[in-house]
Design a protein around this motif. Structure first.
Motif, mmCIF file in Angstrom:
data_model
loop_
_atom_site.group_PDB
_atom_site.id
_atom_site.type_symbol
_atom_site.label_atom_id
_atom_site.label_comp_id
_atom_site.label_asym_id
_atom_site.label_seq_id
_atom_site.Cartn_x
_atom_site.Cartn_y
_atom_site.Cartn_z
ATOM 1 N N MET A 110 9.208 44.506 17.453
ATOM 2 C CA MET A 110 9.655 43.931 18.534
ATOM 3 C C MET A 110 10.390 42.664 18.238
ATOM 4 S SD MET A 110 9.855 43.756 21.817
ATOM 5 C CE MET A 110 8.667 45.007 22.417
ATOM 6 N N LEU A 111 10.085 41.900 17.330
ATOM 7 C CA LEU A 111 10.602 40.665 16.551
ATOM 8 C C LEU A 111 11.959 41.001 16.022
ATOM 9 C CD1 LEU A 111 7.636 38.578 15.674
ATOM 10 C CD2 LEU A 111 9.127 38.380 17.586
ATOM 11 N N LYS A 112 12.221 42.080 15.754
ATOM 12 C CA LYS A 112 13.357 42.484 14.842
ATOM 13 C C LYS A 112 14.483 42.793 15.907
ATOM 14 C CE LYS A 112 11.361 44.768 10.923
ATOM 15 N NZ LYS A 112 11.008 46.165 10.324
ATOM 16 N N LEU A 113 14.193 42.905 17.294
ATOM 17 C CA LEU A 113 15.099 43.148 18.608
ATOM 18 C C LEU A 113 15.602 41.757 18.921
ATOM 19 C CD1 LEU A 113 13.192 45.637 20.512
ATOM 20 C CD2 LEU A 113 15.011 46.132 18.994
ATOM 21 N N PRO A 114 16.614 41.583 19.456
ATOM 22 C CA PRO A 114 17.064 40.301 20.176
ATOM 23 C C PRO A 114 16.160 39.668 21.234
ATOM 24 C CG PRO A 114 18.598 41.801 20.742
ATOM 25 C CD PRO A 114 17.547 42.631 20.036
ATOM 26 N N PHE A 115 14.937 39.795 20.782
ATOM 27 C CA PHE A 115 13.798 39.397 21.865
ATOM 28 C C PHE A 115 13.849 38.155 22.234
ATOM 29 C CE2 PHE A 115 9.153 38.117 22.052
ATOM 30 C CZ PHE A 115 9.004 38.707 23.134
ATOM 31 N N ALA A 116 13.890 37.088 21.245
ATOM 32 C CA ALA A 116 13.646 35.593 21.508
ATOM 33 C C ALA A 116 15.140 35.096 22.090
ATOM 34 C CB ALA A 116 13.716 35.114 20.166
ATOM 35 N N GLN A 117 16.115 35.797 21.872
ATOM 36 C CA GLN A 117 17.539 35.247 22.638
ATOM 37 C C GLN A 117 17.398 35.648 24.109
ATOM 38 O OE1 GLN A 117 17.184 36.879 19.724
ATOM 39 N NE2 GLN A 117 18.296 35.283 18.154
ATOM 40 N N GLY A 118 17.026 36.975 24.311
ATOM 41 C CA GLY A 118 17.089 37.697 25.383
ATOM 42 C C GLY A 118 15.968 37.031 26.500
ATOM 43 N N LEU A 119 14.833 36.692 25.989
ATOM 44 C CA LEU A 119 13.899 35.810 26.740
ATOM 45 C C LEU A 119 14.251 34.421 27.207
ATOM 46 C CD1 LEU A 119 11.007 36.153 28.116
ATOM 47 C CD2 LEU A 119 10.085 35.285 25.835
ATOM 48 N N ASN A 120 14.932 33.992 26.175
ATOM 49 C CA ASN A 120 15.401 32.317 26.232
ATOM 50 C C ASN A 120 16.389 32.479 27.524
ATOM 51 O OD1 ASN A 120 15.357 29.591 25.117
ATOM 52 N ND2 ASN A 120 17.484 30.121 25.178
ATOM 53 N N MET A 121 17.243 33.541 27.449
ATOM 54 C CA MET A 121 18.370 33.475 28.426
ATOM 55 C C MET A 121 17.886 34.026 29.865
ATOM 56 S SD MET A 121 21.585 35.601 26.415
ATOM 57 C CE MET A 121 21.669 36.634 27.847
ATOM 58 N N ALA A 122 16.764 34.909 29.773
ATOM 59 C CA ALA A 122 16.056 35.112 31.198
ATOM 60 C C ALA A 122 15.442 33.876 31.616
ATOM 61 C CB ALA A 122 15.231 36.066 30.782
ATOM 62 N N HIS A 123 14.724 33.060 30.745
ATOM 63 C CA HIS A 123 14.042 32.020 31.294
ATOM 64 C C HIS A 123 14.974 30.784 31.650
ATOM 65 C CE1 HIS A 123 9.972 32.553 29.184
ATOM 66 N NE2 HIS A 123 10.165 33.243 30.304
ATOM 67 N N ASN A 124 16.109 30.619 31.100
ATOM 68 C CA ASN A 124 17.289 29.784 31.539
ATOM 69 C C ASN A 124 17.805 30.206 32.952
ATOM 70 O OD1 ASN A 124 17.201 28.495 29.022
ATOM 71 N ND2 ASN A 124 19.106 29.375 28.093
ATOM 72 N N ARG A 125 17.998 31.338 33.079
ATOM 73 C CA ARG A 125 18.330 32.057 34.654
ATOM 74 C C ARG A 125 17.315 31.658 35.609
ATOM 75 N NH1 ARG A 125 20.102 36.615 32.005
ATOM 76 N NH2 ARG A 125 18.238 37.910 32.618
ATOM 77 N N LEU A 126 16.209 31.856 35.128
ATOM 78 C CA LEU A 126 14.776 31.652 35.922
ATOM 79 C C LEU A 126 15.091 30.214 36.447
ATOM 80 C CD1 LEU A 126 11.116 32.342 35.341
ATOM 81 C CD2 LEU A 126 11.967 30.123 36.168
ATOM 82 N N GLU A 127 15.103 29.246 35.339
ATOM 83 C CA GLU A 127 15.177 28.017 35.877
ATOM 84 C C GLU A 127 16.348 27.429 36.775
ATOM 85 O OE1 GLU A 127 13.525 24.074 33.802
ATOM 86 O OE2 GLU A 127 15.066 24.923 32.546
ATOM 87 N N GLU A 128 17.587 28.126 36.484
ATOM 88 C CA GLU A 128 18.773 27.814 37.338
ATOM 89 C C GLU A 128 18.514 28.134 38.610
ATOM 90 O OE1 GLU A 128 23.117 29.789 37.061
ATOM 91 O OE2 GLU A 128 22.407 28.955 35.167
ATOM 92 N N ILE A 129 18.161 29.693 38.764
ATOM 93 C CA ILE A 129 18.150 29.936 40.067
ATOM 94 C C ILE A 129 16.820 29.194 41.013
ATOM 95 C CG2 ILE A 129 17.109 32.111 41.297
ATOM 96 C CD1 ILE A 129 18.596 33.832 38.713
ATOM 97 N N ILE A 130 15.787 29.175 40.244
ATOM 98 C CA ILE A 130 14.691 28.436 40.996
ATOM 99 C C ILE A 130 14.929 27.027 41.213
ATOM 100 C CG2 ILE A 130 12.059 28.183 41.113
ATOM 101 C CD1 ILE A 130 12.955 31.058 41.248
ATOM 102 N N THR A 131 15.659 26.381 40.525
ATOM 103 C CA THR A 131 15.966 25.011 40.669
ATOM 104 C C THR A 131 16.844 24.940 42.275
ATOM 105 O OG1 THR A 131 16.200 24.384 38.581
ATOM 106 C CG2 THR A 131 17.470 22.890 40.104
ATOM 107 N N LYS A 132 17.498 25.736 42.456
ATOM 108 C CA LYS A 132 18.238 26.043 43.651
ATOM 109 C C LYS A 132 17.318 25.922 45.009
ATOM 110 C CE LYS A 132 22.269 27.854 41.718
ATOM 111 N NZ LYS A 132 23.207 29.120 41.454
ATOM 112 N N LEU A 133 16.006 26.353 44.644
ATOM 113 C CA LEU A 133 15.218 26.614 45.621
ATOM 114 C C LEU A 133 14.310 25.190 46.157
ATOM 115 C CD1 LEU A 133 13.422 29.833 44.973
ATOM 116 C CD2 LEU A 133 15.361 29.526 46.623
ATOM 117 N N LYS A 134 14.423 24.349 45.197
ATOM 118 C CA LYS A 134 13.948 22.890 45.152
ATOM 119 C C LYS A 134 14.227 22.291 46.525
ATOM 120 C CE LYS A 134 12.938 21.463 40.709
ATOM 121 N NZ LYS A 134 13.394 20.256 39.849
#
Length: 154
Positions: free
Chosen positions: A130-154
């Motif tokens: 699993m770690l050989k896949l671009p797992f870390a980068q993909g998860l980080n990108m998803a979490h960045n999107r999460l923070e960006e999208i949810i910040t707009k709900l504040k």
């Protein structure tokens, strides 16, 4: 550039720990994981089913650039609002077996929170593959999107 989502994986172990601090209140971070419309936005996937309760289940589907559909599913074993989700996770039609995930949500301040995910794989080999896949980068990108999208709900 350093990734905000941290993955800690010890050699010769079949688990890993993922941590991420968010500039979001705890209730909004948790909401991002349990509301289908929000999950779809930050994960970039279609939520087919999301039953947020003990013995509930979920099913997601994503389509790759070639139009191929990929399914993800699991069972929710523990659900404590704004605290914890324990679930299984399976990527359908892949060689990866089901994994066990412990998600813990903690408030740091009124405006920040932390997610810790402890993931257990069937074997050291499965985790390492699993770690050989671009797992870390993909998860980080998803979490960045999460923070960006949810910040707009504040």
């Amino acid at each position: 550039m350093e990734l905000k989502t941290k993955i800690h994986a010890e050699d010769n172990k079949q688990d890993l720990t993922i941590t991420r601090k968010f500039e979001l209140p705890l209730d909004l971070l948790f909401k991002a994981y349990i509301e289908p419309e929000l999950v779809e936005q930050w994960m970039g996937t279609k939520v087919i089913k999301l039953e947020n309760k003990k013995h509930g289940s979920y099913q997601f589907e994503t389509t790759d650039p070639k139009g191929n559909k990929h399914g993800f599913n699991g069972t929710i074993h523990e659900f404590l609002p704004n605290q914890k989700i324990t679930r299984t996770f399976e990527m359908e039609k892949t060689p990866f077996p089901v994994q066990l995930e412990y998600l813990e949500f903690v408030s740091l301040t009124n405006e920040s929170s932390k997610l810790t995910m402890h993931i257990i794989y069937r074997s050291v080999e499965d985790r390492d593959n699993m770690l050989k896949l671009p797992f870390a980068q993909g998860l980080n990108m998803a979490h960045n999107r999460l923070e960006e999208i949810i910040t707009k709900l504040k």
